[in-house]
Scaffold this motif. Structure first.
Motif, PDB file in Angstrom:
ATOM      1  N   ASN A 167       0.834  -1.203   0.000  1.00  0.00           N
ATOM      2  CA  ASN A 167       0.000   0.000   0.000  1.00  0.00           C
ATOM      3  C   ASN A 167       0.867   1.249   0.000  1.00  0.00           C
ATOM      4  O   ASN A 167       0.745   2.126   0.858  1.00  0.00           O
ATOM      5  CB  ASN A 167      -0.965   0.004   1.193  1.00  0.00           C
ATOM      6  N   ASP A 168       1.741   1.310  -0.992  1.00  0.00           N
ATOM      7  CA  ASP A 168       2.658   2.447  -1.142  1.00  0.00           C
ATOM      8  C   ASP A 168       3.448   2.711   0.138  1.00  0.00           C
ATOM      9  O   ASP A 168       3.518   3.838   0.645  1.00  0.00           O
ATOM     10  CB  ASP A 168       1.906   3.701  -1.582  1.00  0.00           C
ATOM     11  N   ALA A 169       4.031   1.632   0.674  1.00  0.00           N
ATOM     12  CA  ALA A 169       4.975   1.696   1.802  1.00  0.00           C
ATOM     13  C   ALA A 169       4.333   2.083   3.133  1.00  0.00           C
ATOM     14  O   ALA A 169       5.023   2.519   4.048  1.00  0.00           O
ATOM     15  CB  ALA A 169       6.129   2.655   1.479  1.00  0.00           C
ATOM     16  N   THR A 170       3.011   1.880   3.267  1.00  0.00           N
ATOM     17  CA  THR A 170       2.348   2.247   4.521  1.00  0.00           C
ATOM     18  C   THR A 170       1.924   1.053   5.373  1.00  0.00           C
ATOM     19  O   THR A 170       1.594   1.231   6.541  1.00  0.00           O
ATOM     20  CB  THR A 170       1.093   3.104   4.244  1.00  0.00           C
ATOM     21  N   SER A 171       1.926  -0.164   4.819  1.00  0.00           N
ATOM     22  CA  SER A 171       1.342  -1.299   5.540  1.00  0.00           C
ATOM     23  C   SER A 171       2.349  -2.112   6.348  1.00  0.00           C
ATOM     24  O   SER A 171       1.958  -3.022   7.072  1.00  0.00           O
ATOM     25  CB  SER A 171       0.605  -2.223   4.569  1.00  0.00           C
ATOM     26  N   CYS A 172       3.646  -1.796   6.231  1.00  0.00           N
ATOM     27  CA  CYS A 172       4.648  -2.544   6.986  1.00  0.00           C
ATOM     28  C   CYS A 172       5.905  -1.707   7.158  1.00  0.00           C
ATOM     29  O   CYS A 172       6.101  -0.692   6.469  1.00  0.00           O
ATOM     30  CB  CYS A 172       4.987  -3.869   6.309  1.00  0.00           C
ATOM     31  N   ASP A 173       6.750  -2.135   8.069  1.00  0.00           N
ATOM     32  CA  ASP A 173       8.037  -1.491   8.287  1.00  0.00           C
ATOM     33  C   ASP A 173       8.873  -1.561   7.013  1.00  0.00           C
ATOM     34  O   ASP A 173       8.841  -2.555   6.283  1.00  0.00           O
ATOM     35  CB  ASP A 173       8.757  -2.199   9.438  1.00  0.00           C
ATOM     36  N   ALA A 174       9.657  -0.516   6.769  1.00  0.00           N
ATOM     37  CA  ALA A 174      10.459  -0.449   5.558  1.00  0.00           C
ATOM     38  C   ALA A 174      11.465  -1.596   5.463  1.00  0.00           C
ATOM     39  O   ALA A 174      11.841  -2.013   4.363  1.00  0.00           O
ATOM     40  CB  ALA A 174      11.196   0.886   5.491  1.00  0.00           C
ATOM     41  N   ARG A 175      11.877  -2.146   6.616  1.00  0.00           N
ATOM     42  CA  ARG A 175      12.827  -3.254   6.585  1.00  0.00           C
ATOM     43  C   ARG A 175      12.207  -4.506   6.002  1.00  0.00           C
ATOM     44  O   ARG A 175      12.904  -5.323   5.382  1.00  0.00           O
ATOM     45  CB  ARG A 175      13.360  -3.514   8.001  1.00  0.00           C
ATOM     46  N   ILE A 176      10.913  -4.669   6.186  1.00  0.00           N
ATOM     47  CA  ILE A 176      10.227  -5.810   5.584  1.00  0.00           C
ATOM     48  C   ILE A 176      10.213  -5.664   4.068  1.00  0.00           C
ATOM     49  O   ILE A 176      10.571  -6.587   3.328  1.00  0.00           O
ATOM     50  CB  ILE A 176       8.796  -5.938   6.136  1.00  0.00           C
ATOM     51  N   THR A 177       9.802  -4.493   3.601  1.00  0.00           N
ATOM     52  CA  THR A 177       9.775  -4.246   2.158  1.00  0.00           C
ATOM     53  C   THR A 177      11.149  -4.443   1.549  1.00  0.00           C
ATOM     54  O   THR A 177      11.302  -5.089   0.494  1.00  0.00           O
ATOM     55  CB  THR A 177       9.282  -2.824   1.868  1.00  0.00           C
ATOM     56  N   SER A 178      12.157  -3.900   2.203  1.00  0.00           N
ATOM     57  CA  SER A 178      13.523  -4.000   1.684  1.00  0.00           C
ATOM     58  C   SER A 178      13.982  -5.454   1.599  1.00  0.00           C
ATOM     59  O   SER A 178      14.568  -5.872   0.594  1.00  0.00           O
ATOM     60  CB  SER A 178      14.473  -3.203   2.571  1.00  0.00           C
ATOM     61  N   ALA A 179      13.703  -6.229   2.650  1.00  0.00           N
ATOM     62  CA  ALA A 179      14.134  -7.627   2.672  1.00  0.00           C
ATOM     63  C   ALA A 179      13.432  -8.437   1.594  1.00  0.00           C
ATOM     64  O   ALA A 179      14.069  -9.217   0.863  1.00  0.00           O
ATOM     65  CB  ALA A 179      13.861  -8.230   4.044  1.00  0.00           C
ATOM     66  N   VAL A 180      12.128  -8.270   1.486  1.00  0.00           N
ATOM     67  CA  VAL A 180      11.364  -9.016   0.483  1.00  0.00           C
ATOM     68  C   VAL A 180      11.796  -8.609  -0.924  1.00  0.00           C
ATOM     69  O   VAL A 180      12.001  -9.459  -1.809  1.00  0.00           O
ATOM     70  CB  VAL A 180       9.852  -8.803   0.683  1.00  0.00           C
ATOM     71  N   ALA A 181      11.942  -7.311  -1.140  1.00  0.00           N
ATOM     72  CA  ALA A 181      12.341  -6.825  -2.459  1.00  0.00           C
ATOM     73  C   ALA A 181      13.719  -7.350  -2.846  1.00  0.00           C
ATOM     74  O   ALA A 181      13.943  -7.720  -4.014  1.00  0.00           O
ATOM     75  CB  ALA A 181      12.332  -5.301  -2.483  1.00  0.00           C
ATOM     76  N   HIS A 182      14.644  -7.401  -1.901  1.00  0.00           N
ATOM     77  CA  HIS A 182      15.991  -7.886  -2.203  1.00  0.00           C
ATOM     78  C   HIS A 182      15.980  -9.360  -2.589  1.00  0.00           C
ATOM     79  O   HIS A 182      16.629  -9.765  -3.574  1.00  0.00           O
ATOM     80  CB  HIS A 182      16.908  -7.679  -0.994  1.00  0.00           C
ATOM     81  N   ILE A 183      15.247 -10.166  -1.828  1.00  0.00           N
ATOM     82  CA  ILE A 183      15.183 -11.601  -2.133  1.00  0.00           C
ATOM     83  C   ILE A 183      14.581 -11.830  -3.514  1.00  0.00           C
ATOM     84  O   ILE A 183      15.087 -12.645  -4.300  1.00  0.00           O
ATOM     85  CB  ILE A 183      14.379 -12.337  -1.043  1.00  0.00           C
TER      86      ILE A 183
END
Length: 266
Positions: A167-183
């Motif tokens: 949801n445009d970076a609002t639904s979780c901590d940025a570290r989650i997005t970063s980790a998932v995106a990297h994998i």
């Protein structure tokens, strides 16, 4: 039939499956037309794809089909993507824009389906998130989806294999997005995007409250990444799936590792 199936784990991750169910009550089946009865917009075999990747995850699965009522839509009827083609709480068309009903449900039928199907699913999901949060001080909701990679009625071009949605970076901590995106970005042979065509269904938008220790990410997989063909009979391709499952396991392992770092981040 129960509207929801729950399997409890003792870890911090909750997997939600709102669109793998194929149960359609007789009265609803009779009201669908031949096109609707194909149930084409199912998230085919997604529960099988994630099965057994981690023993400690909790799973919450809707047993009913999205044509009965969509568990990933606002029960008040709010529109997810204003101005774009989409489907609502009870879809009137399939993903290709084709009519699926002989007799669409009226307001009374919609309200009955909210009570019978939608509400029990979300009551169970909320209960599991609260249980997990109480145990770990944080809960990570991973909403499991898939869709055909090409659907001109809904989007142009071809979807990436991994569609990561927050949801445009609002639904979780940025570290989650970063980790998932990297994998996903480093998974050889696969493509990925963060908050591309999809911004998140009602589940991600509703439960994703990072300030409260509730983090939500939606993963929309292109069905071409694990099905033999993206058409009936929707066969599960074991070779494709096992390759993909290795990356999905890495994702769930990493989310589990991250959870302790997110405690108390309010």
């Amino acid at each position: 039939m129960n509207a929801v199936e729950v399997a409890r784990g003792d870890g911090p991750v909750v997997l939600a499956f709102p669109h793998t169910g194929t149960f359609v009550p007789d009265a609803v089946h009779a009201a669908l037309n031949a096109r609707g009865r194909m149930l084409a917009d199912t998230d085919w075999h997604i529960d099988k794809l994630y099965a057994g990747l981690r023993a400690d995850v909790t799973t919450v699965r809707a047993t009913f089909h999205r044509y009965v009522i969509d568990a990933n839509r606002d029960p008040a009827g709010g529109v997810l993507y204003p101005g774009q083609n989409t489907t609502g709480l009870i879809p009137l068309t399939d993903f290709d824009g084709g009519d699926i009903w002989q007799a669409p449900p009226d307001a009374g039928a919609i309200a009955e389906r909210v009570d019978r199907f939608h509400a029990p699913y979300h009551k169970a999901l909320r209960a599991e998130l609260e249980r997990v949060h109480h145990r770990h001080g944080v809960a990570l909701l991973y909403d499991c989806h898939s869709i055909r990679s090409q659907i001109p009625f809904l989007f142009a071009g071809v979807l990436p294999d991994f569609n990561i949605v927050t949801n445009d970076a609002t639904s979780c901590d940025a570290r989650i997005t970063s980790a998932v995106a990297h994998i996903c970005a480093t998974a050889a042979g696969y493509s990925s995007v963060v908050n591309g065509r999809f911004k998140g269904g009602w589940t991600t938008r509703h439960y994703g409250q990072p300030a409260q220790g509730l983090h939500a990410v939606q993963m929309e997989l292109a069905q071409s990444s694990y099905l033999t063909t993206q058409a009936p009979p929707w066969h599960y391709d074991t070779q494709k799936a096992e390759k993909l499952r290795a990356h999905l396991k890495t994702l769930l392992d990493r989310l589990t590792e991250l959870a302790p770092q997110l405690k108390g981040m309010t």
